[in-house]
Design an enzyme around this catalytic site. Structure first.
Site, PDB file in Angstrom:
ATOM      1  N   CYS A   7      51.542  31.117  47.183  1.00  0.00           N
ATOM      2  CA  CYS A   7      50.871  32.323  47.627  1.00  0.00           C
ATOM      3  C   CYS A   7      50.266  32.156  49.021  1.00  0.00           C
ATOM      4  O   CYS A   7      49.926  31.051  49.443  1.00  0.00           O
ATOM      5  CB  CYS A   7      49.774  32.706  46.638  1.00  0.00           C
ATOM      6  SG  CYS A   7      49.289  34.440  46.757  1.00  0.00           S
ATOM      7  N   ASP A 128      42.429  32.298  36.986  1.00  0.00           N
ATOM      8  CA  ASP A 128      42.022  31.687  38.246  1.00  0.00           C
ATOM      9  C   ASP A 128      40.531  31.377  38.185  1.00  0.00           C
ATOM     10  O   ASP A 128      39.838  31.717  37.233  1.00  0.00           O
ATOM     11  CB  ASP A 128      42.338  32.650  39.402  1.00  0.00           C
ATOM     12  CG  ASP A 128      42.406  31.959  40.760  1.00  0.00           C
ATOM     13  OD1 ASP A 128      42.127  30.746  40.838  1.00  0.00           O
ATOM     14  OD2 ASP A 128      42.754  32.635  41.739  1.00  0.00           O
TER      15      ASP A 128
END
Length: 203
Positions: A7, A128
């Site tokens: 990412c 996360d």
């Protein structure tokens, strides 16, 4: 096979690197407060050069739905990742306008956060720590409570990718700062991360 998402790509050299390394997903961050933010023009150029086998995920934080749809219509992204306070109504409205897969991120601090992830209507959830891109891991013991396929993020590096894969069995590992040097993606670290995952699966 555990999939890999890299990412926060911000340069054409990052695209060239992933085209060679072949993760399943990459992420373009459209949150302006992020240091990995990319303008639409850059994302469009990157997507045009990206290997067609790699899915581009657009990362948004409380973005107006019309802005998300614009990036889809311009073919910048193949999937949507919601990393803010988007609720079920937001996801419902988004689904009325696109059939692209939706990932909803959850910051995991306690059991309730995992409960919320289990009941999300998104196609996939991402677990996360913090607001993403912090380079820190959350308490992995909470992952035992997840009952659906999920992306794992937060503090992942080439050194702990294999441990995360074997301990947690995620659908995908999502890495950003763990494959960077001085704030930019490092091809050697990206290669090491992917190698660690693939090697551990072969064993």
């Amino acid at each position: 096979m555990t999939k890999i998402k890299i990412c926060g790509l911000t340069r054409m050299t990052d695209i060239e690197a992933v085209n060679e390394l072949k993760p399943e997903y990459i992420g373009f961050v459209f949150a302006e407060k992020s240091k990995r933010f990319v303008f639409d023009e850059a994302a469009l150029r990157f997507k045009e050069r990206l290997n067609a086998d790699i899915k581009a995920v657009g990362v948004f934080v409380d973005e107006p739905i019309a802005s998300v749809i614009k990036r889809i219509d311009y073919k910048m992204i193949d999937m949507v990742q919601l990393h803010g306070n988007e609720n079920e109504d937001y996801i419902k409205q988004l689904r009325l306008l696109t059939d692209k897969p939706i990932i909803k991120a959850f910051s995991v601090r306690n059991e309730q956060d995992v409960f919320n992830a289990n009941h999300s209507s998104a196609d996939f959830v991402l677990l996360d720590s913090g607001s993403g891109g912090t380079g820190t891991a959350f308490n992995w013991n909470f992952v035992d409570l997840i009952n659906r396929p999920y992306f794992l993020a937060g503090g992942l590096t080439p050194d702990n990718a294999g441990k995360a894969l074997n301990r947690l069995k995620p659908l995908a590992l999502d890495v950003s700062s763990g494959v960077e040097t001085d704030g930019y993606k490092d091809k050697k670290k990206m290669a090491a991360f992917i190698s660690a995952v693939r090697k551990d699966e072969i064993r």
